[in-house]
Design a protein around this motif. Sequence first.
Motif, PDB file in Angstrom:
ATOM      1  N   GLY A 294       4.192  -1.169   1.001  1.00 32.25           N
ATOM      2  CA  GLY A 294       3.173  -0.190   1.377  1.00 32.25           C
ATOM      3  C   GLY A 294       2.960  -0.170   2.877  1.00 32.25           C
ATOM      4  O   GLY A 294       3.691  -0.804   3.646  1.00 32.25           O
ATOM      5  N   ASP A 295       1.950   0.567   3.318  1.00 38.07           N
ATOM      6  CA  ASP A 295       1.626   0.629   4.741  1.00 38.07           C
ATOM      7  C   ASP A 295       1.129  -0.730   5.235  1.00 38.07           C
ATOM      8  O   ASP A 295       0.505  -1.497   4.491  1.00 38.07           O
ATOM      9  CB  ASP A 295       0.546   1.683   4.984  1.00 38.07           C
ATOM     10  N   MET A 296       1.402  -0.995   6.514  1.00 35.10           N
ATOM     11  CA  MET A 296       1.013  -2.270   7.113  1.00 35.10           C
ATOM     12  C   MET A 296       0.813  -2.053   8.607  1.00 35.10           C
ATOM     13  O   MET A 296       1.621  -1.411   9.276  1.00 35.10           O
ATOM     14  CB  MET A 296       2.098  -3.325   6.859  1.00 35.10           C
ATOM     15  N   ILE A 297      -0.300  -2.555   9.141  1.00 32.52           N
ATOM     16  CA  ILE A 297      -0.588  -2.443  10.573  1.00 32.52           C
ATOM     17  C   ILE A 297      -0.872  -3.835  11.132  1.00 32.52           C
ATOM     18  O   ILE A 297      -1.288  -4.737  10.398  1.00 32.52           O
ATOM     19  CB  ILE A 297      -1.788  -1.511  10.854  1.00 32.52           C
ATOM     20  N   MET A 298      -0.639  -4.002  12.433  1.00 28.16           N
ATOM     21  CA  MET A 298      -0.897  -5.285  13.084  1.00 28.16           C
ATOM     22  C   MET A 298      -1.407  -5.057  14.498  1.00 28.16           C
ATOM     23  O   MET A 298      -0.920  -4.172  15.204  1.00 28.16           O
ATOM     24  CB  MET A 298       0.384  -6.130  13.151  1.00 28.16           C
TER      25      MET A 298
END
Length: 492
Positions: A294-298
Amino acid sequence: MNGHRKSDKPIRATKSPNKAGVKPVAEGMEQRGLAKGNSAKQNMDRTQSRKNMQSALERVRQAAQKDKCLRFTSLLHHVYNLDTLRCSFWSLKKDAAPGVDGQTWRHYEENLEEYLLDLSGRLARGGYRAKPVRRVFIPKEDGKQRPLGVTALEDKIVQRAVVEVLNAIYEIDFLGFSYGYRPGKSQHDCLDALYVGQLTRKINYLLDCDIRGFFDTISHVWLVRFLEHRIADKRIIRLIKKWLNAGVFEDGLLRYTKEGTPQGGSASPFLANVYLHYAFDLWAHAWRRSKAQGDMIMVRWADDIVVGFQSKREADAFRKELEQRLAKFSLELHPEKTKVIEFGPYAIDNAKKKGKGKPATFDFLGFTHICAKKRGNGMFTVKRKTKKKRMRAKLKQIKFELRKRMHDPVPEVGKWLKSVVDGHCHYYGVPMNLSSLYSFRFQVIRHWHWTLNRRSQKPSVSWERMRRYIDHWLPPPRIHHPYPLHRFGVIT
């Protein structure tokens, strides 16, 4: 490290010409008028020195960008170049506390060219010796104390010079979600990236990470290995080792450590970024590309890391593997400060269904981030409020300082308070945080009024008179930052 080959063709960067002999002055850098006897030519030479240094480092940057596996074999001459050392000196804080040598910025300035020429010679022939760091402690928000290192002046100059040179290489390598202590990147850039990621991606869970005692547990062995991926100049590596092994002077005792970099030094934030670039950034970037479905941000600011996921399963898996990854490099996640929380468009409704009332919040860069809904359409948004502990700590400092300034003239105290409140509002003045700014200003006014009335045995400052002081020195706060979706789209 895997995936980092060593080139067979090392680069030898061109040395920029030295321009010694003309003493630069402070007035030009501080944007104030020239003192009597100082000529405009001196300021021109300072500007020219900066241009020469940037021109030489631009060639290093271009070589680093052309081949991201290239190892640089000759960099030290950029460090002991008088232009580089001079620019490093002028970039230092003029009123900073002296280190163990007792040398101050203003004393060094009196014979600047003579001192820099001597320092350059010692660096060139290997005669430079790093001095121990003087350790001091400052109070933290939780009542504990944070150790800071006060570096000797010449060590600051050399560290600034080395960081300036190495930044030309590593700014090419560092990844986009790393923001801490990098040129051209601010805390609000990091906050904007997090805000935009939460509103434009399918993010339902957040992993709020904190590395326990990060700056005190950095492995010197691993740090040198990481640096050697790009730096083949052994003289630069030897310089960095001197700072790491110089020791810490505390309570009259000198002790040496085999791990950690003292907070407060010019090189410490840069070295921390290099360490986490290899220990976390590259690994997390690869994890997102290979394992995240799925979507992933950092986003990362030094050792404070926030990672967003679409599913809780991936958040838990990432945390488990991250603990194993960091353990390999002598690092550990703080068990109390590291947590996975539900944070996203469904968090408010799910919390109500579970009878929890409001969803969990998290703190990042001085702000408490809260799940909220817009008044007009009820869509999800992120509300950012000033962190309560941070505000209480600041108000406590102001109260203490006001007591020290109790008998100072009102205009002098008012001018100081104006600068403090303006600085606070410029940082925390983000959309939807205006109520916190007014609360902070009100508490400052209350402390100031109490202090003024304590100057004599009877209360002598009425609220009518106090309002005149307030209107003159403490105007109402306002929002200084636009919505992140507006600014982030422009700068990205």
